[in-house]
Design an enzyme around this catalytic site. Structure first.
Site, PDB file in Angstrom:
ATOM      1  N   ASP A  11     -85.799 -21.609 -30.615  1.00 33.12           N
ATOM      2  CA  ASP A  11     -84.997 -21.570 -29.392  1.00 33.12           C
ATOM      3  C   ASP A  11     -84.930 -20.121 -28.932  1.00 33.12           C
ATOM      4  O   ASP A  11     -84.539 -19.229 -29.710  1.00 33.12           O
ATOM      5  CB  ASP A  11     -83.589 -22.117 -29.679  1.00 33.12           C
ATOM      6  CG  ASP A  11     -82.776 -22.318 -28.416  1.00 33.12           C
ATOM      7  OD1 ASP A  11     -83.370 -22.360 -27.333  1.00 33.12           O
ATOM      8  OD2 ASP A  11     -81.536 -22.425 -28.523  1.00 33.12           O
ATOM      9  N   ASP A 106     -87.699 -23.161 -22.980  1.00 33.35           N
ATOM     10  CA  ASP A 106     -87.308 -22.163 -23.980  1.00 33.35           C
ATOM     11  C   ASP A 106     -87.084 -22.750 -25.378  1.00 33.35           C
ATOM     12  O   ASP A 106     -86.388 -22.150 -26.200  1.00 33.35           O
ATOM     13  CB  ASP A 106     -86.035 -21.448 -23.524  1.00 33.35           C
ATOM     14  CG  ASP A 106     -84.855 -22.384 -23.307  1.00 33.35           C
ATOM     15  OD1 ASP A 106     -85.042 -23.624 -23.412  1.00 33.35           O
ATOM     16  OD2 ASP A 106     -83.747 -21.893 -23.035  1.00 33.35           O
ATOM     17  N   GLU A 107     -87.709 -23.881 -25.670  1.00 31.65           N
ATOM     18  CA  GLU A 107     -87.417 -24.556 -26.935  1.00 31.65           C
ATOM     19  C   GLU A 107     -88.629 -25.383 -27.366  1.00 31.65           C
ATOM     20  O   GLU A 107     -89.311 -25.985 -26.540  1.00 31.65           O
ATOM     21  CB  GLU A 107     -86.197 -25.467 -26.732  1.00 31.65           C
ATOM     22  CG  GLU A 107     -85.660 -26.122 -27.959  1.00 31.65           C
ATOM     23  CD  GLU A 107     -84.452 -26.999 -27.650  1.00 31.65           C
ATOM     24  OE1 GLU A 107     -83.829 -27.496 -28.606  1.00 31.65           O
ATOM     25  OE2 GLU A 107     -84.131 -27.201 -26.448  1.00 31.65           O
TER      26      GLU A 107
END
Length: 402
Positions: A11, A106-107
């Site tokens: 993350d 973003d993960e």
């Protein structure tokens, strides 16, 4: 005997803020929020960790964020920068692991079972590379499955000081899954929302370990299928594979209006623009979707989503817009104020134009050729080079999500 799986969850910490700090290093260490202006009813897309100390969080109205933190610095989103940084991160992940499953910009999950090094060492090397090459903080959780890896990352980040990005690594060793999960509050278990937590509390269950001590059959009698699923998760059991398709699950565009919109014509114009944007993004990605989804948010922040499935996947603006308008006609109460409206495309597959018995395929080719010419002109000269007549006096700023 099968190998013990090694799964990582990555993350990027306060990703939008971290990217903006790269453009303006003076922002580092300060309470900032990326998003819209409070006078335009903007919302927080991302909050830096110094801002989070004041209670500022994503999806919060910017006006509320300013009340919580009067020193808050509001930064407008830098279009294109986040997607580019995300691509660079995902490239590093794919250079590290054979199987990478992006969850959002973003993960991502990584399956690093095939790599000989210990999972903690792999996570450390990966974090160091992203820190050094891209100047981005990131946190990782590691375990034998996706559920525990993601939970470990969430727990590890929560244990760090709130004044800076955690940039942490939290590993749950093989065989320790149930013990790790047992100590967590019940709301930390994936799938437990406020109503389920209330139902479990009525049974005296406030921690994951307490739920794990019940039998699966007893929980299933009380909660149905969800009871069985929660029991499995409480034990730290998750057999889902890391799906390395690398494809978007959906393409969407939405807009939050500066003021509530009651006017049907303006809402339909907005649907037209959003559908055009979704179609163009799909074509650039080489995707076609069979499911069109409409999103409407009312003034009280309640949100309605409805979808419809086409006979064949499409990437054409007109077909996407036609279905979005069909959903709009069905589900918009005439005259009700709209705060946000969005269009999404999913269910990706190959475009397949189904011809009628007497239909001329050349007409379809003309539409596709025209669409291609318009895309090329916009790529070369900008979005506003070619506009529909209905759009000439119509402007808004939109938000992309994939």
């Amino acid at each position: 005997m099968p190998k013990t799986r090694k799964i990582l969850h990555l993350d990027l910490d306060a990703f939008f803020c971290a990217v903006e700090e790269q453009f303006n290093p003076d922002l580092r260490g300060k309470p900032i929020a990326v998003g819209g202006q409070p006078g335009e009813r903007g919302v927080v897309a991302s909050a830096s960790y110094p801002a989070r100390k004041y209670g500022v969080r994503s999806a919060m109205p910017m006006s509320q964020a300013l009340r919580l933190c009067p020193e808050l610095i509001i930064v407008s989103q830098t279009r294109g920068a986040y997607s580019e940084r995300s691509r660079q991160v995902m490239a590093i992940l794919r250079d590290t692991a054979p199987d990478v499953e992006p969850l959002s910009i973003d993960e991502a999950f990584l399956d690093v079972t095939i790599l000989p090094s210990p999972i903690g060492e792999i996570a450390g090397d990966l974090q160091a590379r992203i820190n050094k090459e891209l100047d981005l903080p990131c946190s990782l959780g590691g375990a034998t499955n996706k559920l525990v890896a993601k939970t470990a990352n969430t727990v590890g980040k929560a244990r760090q000081a709130k004044d800076k990005p955690p940039n942490t690594i939290t590993i749950v060793a093989a065989g320790e899954e149930s013990k790790f999960m047992a100590a967590l509050p019940i709301r930390a278990l994936w799938g437990v929302g406020p109503k389920t937590a209330e139902a479990l509390a009525a049974l005296g269950l406030t921690r994951v370990g307490e739920l794990a001590r019940w039998s699966e059959a007893a929980l299933q009698r009380r909660l149905g299928k969800l009871g069985s699923e929660l029991w499995q998760r409480a034990q730290g059991i998750d057999h889902r594979p890391v799906l390395s398709t690398g494809e978007a699950k959906s393409i969407s565009k939405e807009v939050t209006f500066p003021r509530d919109v009651y006017d049907k014509s303006q809402l339909e114009l907005t649907l037209r623009r959003l559908s055009d944007g979704v179609g163009r993004q799909a074509r650039k990605a080489g995707l076609a979707g069979a499911t069109v989804r409409l999103k409407l948010r009312w003034t009280d922040f309640t949100t309605l989503t409805r979808q419809i499935t086409l006979d064949n996947p499409t990437d054409l603006d007109d077909e996407i817009c036609s279905k979005a308008r069909e959903l709009f006609e069905r589900h918009w109460p005439d005259g009700r104020a709209v705060r946000l409206i969005g269009v999404a495309l999913s269910g990706f597959g190959m475009p397949n134009r189904q011809l009628g018995l007497w239909q001329d395929r050349s007409l379809d080719r003309q539409v596709e050729d025209l669409q291609s010419v318009l895309d090329n002109l916009r790529d070369r000269y900008g979005e506003t080079t070619i506009r529909r007549a209905s759009d000439l006096n119509f402007q808004f700023s939109d938000d992309n999500r994939r």
